[in-house]
Write an enzyme that holds these catalytic residues in place. Structure first.
Site, PDB file in Angstrom:
ATOM      1  N   SER A   1     -25.127 -26.920 -35.289  1.00 31.51           N
ATOM      2  CA  SER A   1     -23.796 -26.967 -34.688  1.00 31.51           C
ATOM      3  C   SER A   1     -23.609 -25.727 -33.833  1.00 31.51           C
ATOM      4  CB  SER A   1     -22.738 -26.969 -35.801  1.00 31.51           C
ATOM      5  OG  SER A   1     -21.470 -26.625 -35.266  1.00 31.51           O
TER       6      SER A   1
ATOM      7  N   GLN B   1      -8.879 -31.367 -26.871  1.00 30.63           N
ATOM      8  CA  GLN B   1      -9.297 -31.737 -28.231  1.00 30.63           C
ATOM      9  C   GLN B   1      -9.183 -30.574 -29.218  1.00 30.63           C
ATOM     10  OE1 GLN B   1     -13.359 -32.803 -26.689  1.00 30.63           O
ATOM     11  NE2 GLN B   1     -14.026 -32.087 -28.687  1.00 30.63           N
TER      12      GLN B   1
ATOM     13  N   HIS C   1     -28.502 -30.975 -29.503  1.00 29.53           N
ATOM     14  CA  HIS C   1     -28.170 -31.558 -28.196  1.00 29.53           C
ATOM     15  C   HIS C   1     -29.444 -31.982 -27.458  1.00 29.53           C
ATOM     16  CE1 HIS C   1     -24.620 -28.703 -28.610  1.00 29.53           C
ATOM     17  NE2 HIS C   1     -24.023 -29.850 -28.396  1.00 29.53           N
TER      18      HIS C   1
HETATM   19  O1  PAF Z   1     -18.999 -33.757 -29.416  1.00 36.42           O
HETATM   20  C1  PAF Z   1     -18.613 -33.035 -28.467  1.00 36.42           C
HETATM   21  O2  PAF Z   1     -19.277 -32.072 -28.079  1.00 36.42           O
HETATM   22  C2  PAF Z   1     -17.295 -33.353 -27.778  1.00 36.42           C
HETATM   23  O3  PAF Z   1     -16.340 -33.814 -28.692  1.00 36.42           O
HETATM   24  C3  PAF Z   1     -17.454 -34.347 -26.612  1.00 36.42           C
HETATM   25  C4  PAF Z   1     -17.948 -35.702 -27.070  1.00 36.42           C
HETATM   26  C5  PAF Z   1     -18.427 -33.771 -25.582  1.00 36.42           C
HETATM   27  C6  PAF Z   1     -16.098 -34.550 -25.930  1.00 36.42           C
HETATM   28  O4  PAF Z   1     -15.580 -33.365 -25.437  1.00 36.42           O
END
Ligand code: PAF
Length: 288
Positions: free
Chosen positions: A193, A70, A46
């Site tokens: 991850s 999601q 990140h």
């Molecule tokens: O990749 C992620 O961490 C998530 O799918 C995102 C793009 C922040 C959407 O919630």
């Protein structure tokens, strides 16, 4: 709610109104804006996206929102790591604003809209997580429309997600440039991850081999082995490592993610894998 400037060194906006106010002030000063959407539990992958954002725009917003829509009911939504204070510390000197809304702010009572795509969402992750991309597309559309950045940056580790988001902003004429940031890897090549924290030491060792099999399978296809033969062999090797289940190991067109009819790549291609070890599902990909 006013901008929270006391919790961390970086100010935090918790509502769309506060986010817009901050972005409007930057715009009035002539600044460009980049958004890095995340679900928190920030790691070096990140941070590399945030560094890229900093190179590309004058002001950087990092959103932190564990998006419930999601996750399927059997997935790890409630267990997903939530580490806002540690995340804020990691962003010091790198981001200008954290956007951390709560679920009621993102999805107030009566919320009824879903952004759903056909085509690119259907294979691979779409087969195993059929509701996932509608949740991602909806939240990303909302985050982009709330922040109205010039650029939004996503990691290439979620390659299919990146292709879905590109498709969505093209189809809906959303005026933002979507950039992909390269996958960051551990010393043994394991793609970074937030879910790697779930791995036991033994699983972690096996997980470090996944990228090697991925690369060797891609190289074999690049040298002329038919896709079906190379991926069948690669799949067997992944299971032999101790992975419990291989969801897919496939080579597909890098942008549309459609399969190749004649068992060989005829356009820029990508190899993509998803496999489960213990309780952890890992994904990875690379160019062929
Ligand atoms: O990749 C992620 O961490 C998530 O799918 C995102 C793009 C922040 C959407 O919630």
């Amino acid at each position: 709610m006013p901008l929270d400037t006391t919790s961390y060194e970086i100010p935090v906006a918790r509502s769309a109104a506060d986010l817009r106010e901050a972005v409007t002030a930057w715009r009035e000063d002539g600044h460009t804006v980049a958004l890095v959407p995340t679900m928190g539990a920030l790691h070096a992958g990140h941070i590399s996206l945030v560094e890229l954002a900093k190179q590309k725009a004058d002001r950087v917003i990092v959103s932190i929102f564990v998006n419930p829509t999601q996750f399927a009911p059997n997935e790890d939504f409630s267990a997903y790591p939530r580490t806002e204070a540690a995340d804020a510390e990691k962003l010091e000197g790198k981001a200008n604003l954290i956007f951390a809304p709560d679920a009621a702010d993102m999805y107030p009572d009566g919320f009824s809209t879903t952004v759903s795509l056909t085509g690119v969402t259907e294979p691979l992750e779409g087969t195993f997580r059929p509701t996932h991309f509608a949740g991602v597309a909806t939240v990303v559309a909302k985050l982009i429309l709330r922040a109205m950045p010039d650029i939004a940056i996503f990691g290439e580790k979620d390659w299919q997600q990146l292709m879905v988001i590109r498709r969505m902003v093209t189809d809906l004429d959303i005026p933002v440039e979507i950039l992909g940031g390269p996958i960051m890897r551990e010393a043994d090549g394991l793609a970074m991850s937030s879910r790697n924290v779930y791995l036991s030491p033994e699983e972690r060792k096996a997980a470090g081999q996944l990228n090697i099999i991925l690369r060797e399978t891609a190289e074999s296809v690049a040298k002329g082995t038919p896709i079906s033969k190379a991926t069948a062999e690669g799949g067997k090797r992944i299971l032999a490592l101790g992975f419990d289940k291989l969801d897919y190991l496939e080579i597909r067109d890098a942008a549309s993610l459609s399969a190749y009819a004649d068992d060989k790549p005829t356009s820029p291609a990508r190899i993509l894998v998803a496999a489960k070890i213990g309780k952890t599902r890992l994904i990875d990909n690379m160019p062929v």
